[in-house]
Scaffold this motif. Structure first.
Motif, PDB file in Angstrom:
ATOM      1  N   GLU A 258     107.241  17.776 119.481  1.00  0.00           N
ATOM      2  CA  GLU A 258     108.237  17.920 121.426  1.00  0.00           C
ATOM      3  C   GLU A 258     106.416  17.769 122.579  1.00  0.00           C
ATOM      4  OE1 GLU A 258     111.529  18.505 124.456  1.00  0.00           O
ATOM      5  OE2 GLU A 258     110.449  19.685 122.630  1.00  0.00           O
ATOM      6  N   GLN A 259     105.447  18.939 122.083  1.00  0.00           N
ATOM      7  CA  GLN A 259     104.450  18.874 122.892  1.00  0.00           C
ATOM      8  C   GLN A 259     103.297  18.141 122.194  1.00  0.00           C
ATOM      9  OE1 GLN A 259     107.036  21.607 122.044  1.00  0.00           O
ATOM     10  NE2 GLN A 259     107.967  21.288 123.285  1.00  0.00           N
ATOM     11  N   ALA A 260     102.700  17.460 123.406  1.00  0.00           N
ATOM     12  CA  ALA A 260     101.079  16.906 122.919  1.00  0.00           C
ATOM     13  C   ALA A 260      99.951  18.208 122.952  1.00  0.00           C
ATOM     14  CB  ALA A 260     100.514  16.485 124.863  1.00  0.00           C
ATOM     15  N   THR A 261      99.990  19.149 123.635  1.00  0.00           N
ATOM     16  CA  THR A 261      99.656  20.139 123.715  1.00  0.00           C
ATOM     17  C   THR A 261      99.964  21.897 123.152  1.00  0.00           C
ATOM     18  OG1 THR A 261      98.648  20.703 125.781  1.00  0.00           O
ATOM     19  CG2 THR A 261      97.177  18.921 125.329  1.00  0.00           C
ATOM     20  N   ALA A 262      99.791  22.106 122.736  1.00  0.00           N
ATOM     21  CA  ALA A 262     100.561  23.735 122.241  1.00  0.00           C
ATOM     22  C   ALA A 262      99.538  24.696 123.017  1.00  0.00           C
ATOM     23  CB  ALA A 262     100.580  24.117 121.002  1.00  0.00           C
ATOM     24  N   ALA A 263     100.770  25.869 123.592  1.00  0.00           N
ATOM     25  CA  ALA A 263      99.875  27.156 124.102  1.00  0.00           C
ATOM     26  C   ALA A 263     100.889  28.222 123.615  1.00  0.00           C
ATOM     27  CB  ALA A 263     100.566  26.987 125.601  1.00  0.00           C
TER      28      ALA A 263
ATOM     29  N   PRO B  46      95.836  20.114 119.805  1.00  0.00           N
ATOM     30  CA  PRO B  46      95.783  21.033 120.892  1.00  0.00           C
ATOM     31  C   PRO B  46      95.820  22.080 121.314  1.00  0.00           C
ATOM     32  CG  PRO B  46      95.826  19.139 121.304  1.00  0.00           C
ATOM     33  CD  PRO B  46      96.733  19.019 120.452  1.00  0.00           C
ATOM     34  N   VAL B  47      94.732  22.995 121.073  1.00  0.00           N
ATOM     35  CA  VAL B  47      96.085  23.921 121.933  1.00  0.00           C
ATOM     36  C   VAL B  47      95.781  23.812 123.421  1.00  0.00           C
ATOM     37  CG1 VAL B  47      96.066  27.134 122.405  1.00  0.00           C
ATOM     38  CG2 VAL B  47      95.881  25.597 119.941  1.00  0.00           C
ATOM     39  N   ALA B  48      95.993  24.496 124.464  1.00  0.00           N
ATOM     40  CA  ALA B  48      95.892  24.373 125.437  1.00  0.00           C
ATOM     41  C   ALA B  48      96.344  26.395 126.290  1.00  0.00           C
ATOM     42  CB  ALA B  48      95.870  23.504 126.699  1.00  0.00           C
ATOM     43  N   ALA B  49      95.789  26.143 127.598  1.00  0.00           N
ATOM     44  CA  ALA B  49      96.519  27.380 128.234  1.00  0.00           C
ATOM     45  C   ALA B  49      98.337  27.327 128.212  1.00  0.00           C
ATOM     46  CB  ALA B  49      95.765  27.511 129.996  1.00  0.00           C
ATOM     47  N   ALA B  50      98.424  25.975 128.885  1.00  0.00           N
ATOM     48  CA  ALA B  50     100.350  26.226 128.456  1.00  0.00           C
ATOM     49  C   ALA B  50      99.905  24.774 128.367  1.00  0.00           C
ATOM     50  CB  ALA B  50     100.442  25.222 130.183  1.00  0.00           C
ATOM     51  N   ALA B  51     101.088  24.433 127.682  1.00  0.00           N
ATOM     52  CA  ALA B  51     101.511  23.272 127.078  1.00  0.00           C
ATOM     53  C   ALA B  51     102.634  21.892 127.978  1.00  0.00           C
ATOM     54  CB  ALA B  51     103.003  23.543 126.438  1.00  0.00           C
ATOM     55  N   SER B  52     102.029  21.522 127.466  1.00  0.00           N
ATOM     56  CA  SER B  52     102.211  19.903 127.989  1.00  0.00           C
ATOM     57  C   SER B  52     103.107  18.766 126.765  1.00  0.00           C
ATOM     58  CB  SER B  52     100.873  18.911 128.757  1.00  0.00           C
ATOM     59  OG  SER B  52     100.327  18.763 127.252  1.00  0.00           O
ATOM     60  N   PRO B  53     103.812  18.172 127.619  1.00  0.00           N
ATOM     61  CA  PRO B  53     105.118  17.463 126.535  1.00  0.00           C
ATOM     62  C   PRO B  53     104.448  16.077 126.509  1.00  0.00           C
ATOM     63  CG  PRO B  53     105.425  17.729 128.843  1.00  0.00           C
ATOM     64  CD  PRO B  53     105.140  18.438 128.885  1.00  0.00           C
ATOM     65  N   ASP B  54     105.004  15.681 125.305  1.00  0.00           N
ATOM     66  CA  ASP B  54     104.573  14.410 124.846  1.00  0.00           C
ATOM     67  C   ASP B  54     105.268  13.399 125.079  1.00  0.00           C
ATOM     68  OD1 ASP B  54     103.380  11.825 123.185  1.00  0.00           O
ATOM     69  OD2 ASP B  54     102.656  12.959 121.519  1.00  0.00           O
ATOM     70  N   PRO B  55     104.573  12.650 126.064  1.00  0.00           N
ATOM     71  CA  PRO B  55     105.777  11.284 127.062  1.00  0.00           C
ATOM     72  C   PRO B  55     106.283  10.583 125.385  1.00  0.00           C
ATOM     73  CG  PRO B  55     103.631  11.381 127.557  1.00  0.00           C
ATOM     74  CD  PRO B  55     103.284  12.330 127.279  1.00  0.00           C
ATOM     75  N   GLN B  56     105.607  10.487 124.739  1.00  0.00           N
ATOM     76  CA  GLN B  56     105.569   9.719 123.718  1.00  0.00           C
ATOM     77  C   GLN B  56     107.251   9.718 123.022  1.00  0.00           C
ATOM     78  OE1 GLN B  56     103.316   9.058 120.350  1.00  0.00           O
ATOM     79  NE2 GLN B  56     104.690   7.340 119.317  1.00  0.00           N
ATOM     80  N   TYR B  57     107.657  11.453 122.795  1.00  0.00           N
ATOM     81  CA  TYR B  57     108.719  11.408 122.206  1.00  0.00           C
ATOM     82  C   TYR B  57     109.836  12.613 122.383  1.00  0.00           C
ATOM     83  CZ  TYR B  57     105.547  10.526 117.591  1.00  0.00           C
ATOM     84  OH  TYR B  57     105.140  10.134 117.312  1.00  0.00           O
TER      85      TYR B  57
END
Length: 720
Positions: free
Chosen positions: A44-49, A161-172
């Motif tokens: 669900e997330q494009a980047t994990a955090a 990819p891991v970032a400071a904050a998670a970002s949603p993946d609009p595709q899903y």
């Protein structure tokens, strides 16, 4: 075009191709296609955090007419299972199961999913996660069913990819939104009151709804298996705002039904059919637990008798002469079993070389037969004495001793080296099995018969199991007579070849080729050593390598000592070699080497009396494989029949529970169960239908025998 520009374009194209290939391989790893489904690992997330929940989902897209199962599969099947491989500190939560649907299959009802479904799990990163990427690998196993059921599996992987904050993946985003809409509410809707009452033969769920809320239909899906009758009709009644849903208890419940825990799916009058209210209920029964309905079938489960069918006649009524006749035929067939081939190959070579000419052919045949029969009688006497002393033993009991297995492995290795010419033992014992055998033909004939029985004992030939099972329930005289008949049957074919030369006219003439044949016949002996080492490893674990390896080195020292000149050095080397070989044979039987835990194959449960009694209450067919590592017939049946795809599919299609009783080491509970089934050795294949008596399958299995046994229990017509 300048050369540097050409090189630049070439390298750019190469790197682009490699990148495309990497993306294609990544997509391949994140999605798999099987014959009846596709499964993909989505995020669900494009980047994990760290410090946040990252949702992963397994998306199943099923072919029309096919389904998979909910956490409680209902009357048959099993749910998907996920094994996560995650970095250290990263954890995966439990699957959040969407609301299932009822799936009638003939007289049964399953709970599961059709079309498309996503099984989502939360993934949590620790606060100190320092990686730049989150690699995730999920190994998934599931059962997909239509008219037949097929176990399938896939290993899926993705890297986030891991970032400071998670970002949603609009595709899903929409995909996971639809999935959340299918999750049942954690509690009943506001204003609803739920209670559970016992009733005769089941449970009654009572719903008190707010004014204006009318339930037009309802179904209940229990979390626990074996309590509710999944196929029974769920009757809904309404009296004003009071609704009652009657549930039936399983015919043979696994436990008292004391709590109603599961999902209610209620369709509301006037609401869209596609949006039923689904919510979790967890209510104790007010009053006594639900009682199982009276059932003659349930009563029949309390006592199971044996109907030994097909090639295995019933043993409880076998007369002595019938048991002796079966033993005689089984003994003759024992010559065709793989256990006996290494020794019989040596005997056939001796027959070609006319090595029995040291004594008359009739005398040689008689002594060989006496050796075989005496060995069988000795085993019978030892078995009866030990059983009279309170031991629970059966056919092949001596191979449950690691010391015996290790000794046989080293003996066969020495015999194989002798046939290969590396250890003719000539100057040590006048060449066993060469010159010494020719000078003592009577003893050779006797000993070879006894050795044939010793190595044949891991096998149970057709008809032999029923005879031995009956023999051990007879008085001592009857038992010994059956074992004598078994020995006569085994000795007769070779004795006839020796006694009547015309019968051996098909054998080739002696010649120089026999030297090469003798060396070639060492190969099955080496193979026997490998097999016995594996058996020992099954009994005591990896330390079997030390035992057999040490003995092999000692026998190698013996072969080297043979080449030394006479004197104290040779005598010391021989003594050291023999002492080392003896120690290697005895060591596995010492205290502390008493065995190890062995895992049952993933699809098979370990048989124990308790596990079997619990399985009988599920009202599903049960197939029990009583086996042992030292039983060659067992291993051949396992590889060629029980592990075949069509047999596994038949097990799944009939909803059969698979259990395996491992008799590699002495187990008195398995010995007692074999005796109850009228058997004293393995293999034994017992099929228990949901109701009625057990059925014993032949010792030599075929896929057709197993599938035809299961066919009446296929869950839907059309299986082929």
């Amino acid at each position: 075009m300048p050369i540097p520009l050409l090189l630049t374009l070439f390298l750019s194209s190469l790197l682009a191709g490699l990148a495309d290939r990497g993306r294609a391989e990544s997509n391949h790893r994140a999605e798999a296609r099987t014959p009846h489904a596709s499964v993909a690992l989505l995020s669900e997330q494009a980047t994990a955090a760290p410090r946040s929940t990252n949702w992963l989902g397994l998306r199943f897209r099923l072919d029309p007419g096919w389904h998979i199962y909910w956490r409680n599969p209902g009357d048959s099947g099993y749910p998907p299972r996920i094994t996560w491989d995650l970095p250290e500190g990263v954890t995966a939560g439990e699957i959040l199961w969407p609301t299932p649907e009822r799936l009638p299959v003939g007289p049964l009802t399953n709970f599961g999913y059709t079309g498309e479904v996503i099984l989502a799990s939360p993934i949590t990163l620790p606060t100190d996660y320092a990686g730049l990427h989150l690699p995730v690998v999920a190994t998934v196993r599931w059962l997909v069913c239509a008219d037949v059921c097929i176990p399938e599996s896939a290993t899926l992987a993705l890297t986030l990819p891991v970032a400071a904050a998670a970002s949603p993946d609009p595709q899903y985003a929409d995909t996971f939104a639809r999935t959340r809409a299918r999750w049942p509410l954690a509690s009943p809707p506001a204003g609803w009151t739920i209670s559970a009452l016992p009733r005769q033969g089941g449970v009654r769920l009572q719903f008190e709804t707010p004014p204006g809320v009318v339930i037009s239909a309802a179904n209940f899906f229990p979390f626990g298996e074996g309590l509710m009758d999944a196929a029974a009709a769920q009757v809904l009644r309404r009296d004003g705002q009071q609704h009652e849903l009657d549930l039936s208890v399983a015919e043979v419940p696994l436990a008292p039904w004391e709590r109603v825990s599961g999902i209610v799916v209620a369709r509301l009058a006037g609401a869209k059919p596609a949006t039923p209210a689904a919510f979790v209920v967890d209510q104790p029964l007010t009053g006594a637990a639900a009682a199982a309905p009276d059932s003659p079938a349930a009563e029949s489960q309390r006592s199971t008798t044996v109907d030994a069918s097909l090639d295995s006649p019933p043993t409880d009524s076998l007369p002595l002469l019938v048991a002796a006749l079966l033993a005689f035929v089984g003994g003759a067939l024992l010559n065709l079993m793989p256990c006996v081939f290494p020794v019989l190959s040596i005997k056939l070579l001796a027959l070609v070389r006319n090595e029995h000419q040291g004594i008359p052919a009739g005398r040689h045949a008689l002594l060989y037969s006496i050796g075989v029969i005496s060995a069988f009688v000795a085993l019978a006497v030892l078995l009866l004495v030990l059983r009279a002393a309170g031991a629970s033993l059966g056919w092949g009991f001596h191979l449950q001793s690691p010391a015996v297995v290790a000794s046989l492995a080293l003996l066969f290795f020495a015999l194989a080296l002798s046939l290969s010419g590396a250890l003719p033992i000539g100057s040590l014992a006048d060449d066993v099995p060469g010159t010494w055998r020719l000078r003592h033909p009577e003893f050779d004939a006797l000993a070879s018969g006894g050795l044939a029985v010793l190595v044949a004992s891991p096998c149970t030939a057709p008809l032999m199991g029923a005879a031995l099972g009956a023999a051990l329930t007879m008085p001592t005289g009857g038992t010994l007579l059956v074992f004598v008949a078994l020995g006569l049957g085994m000795a007769l074919p070779f004795a006839l070849l020796v006694r009547y030369p015309l019968l051996s006219c098909w054998l080739p003439r002696p010649g120089p080729w026999m030297v090469r044949l003798k060396e070639f016949l060492a190969l099955p002996l080496y193979g026997t050593v490998v097999w016995l080492t594996w058996v020992l490893a099954e009994q005591i674990g990896s330390s079997a390598v030390i035992s057999v390896g040490g003995g092999v080195v000692a026998i190698g020292l013996l072969a080297w000592a043979r080449r030394l000149a006479g004197g104290w050095l040779r005598r010391c080397a021989v003594a050291l070699a023999l002492a080392s070989a003896l120690g290697a044979a005895i060591w596995p039987g010492l205290p502390g080497r008493d065995g190890r835990s062995r895992e049952t194959d993933a699809a098979w449960q370990a048989w124990t009396p308790e596990a079997f009694a619990s399985a009988r209450t599920t009202q599903r067919p049960i197939f029990v494989d009583f086996t042992a590592a030292w039983c060659v017939t067992c291993q051949v049946n396992k590889r060629l029949v029980l592990e075949r795809a069509e047999v596994l599919a038949a097990f799944a299609a009939s909803g059969t529970l698979l259990m395996r009783g491992d008799w590699t080491r002495h187990d008195p509970t398995i010995t007692a169960e074999l005796a109850r089934l009228g058997r004293s050795g393995v293999p034994v294949y017992a099929f228990f239908p949901p109701q009625g008596e057990a059925r014993l399958l032949p010792e030599i299995l075929t896929p057709g025998v197993v599938i035809e046994t299961l066919r009446p229990f296929f869950r839907a017509p059309g299986h082929s």
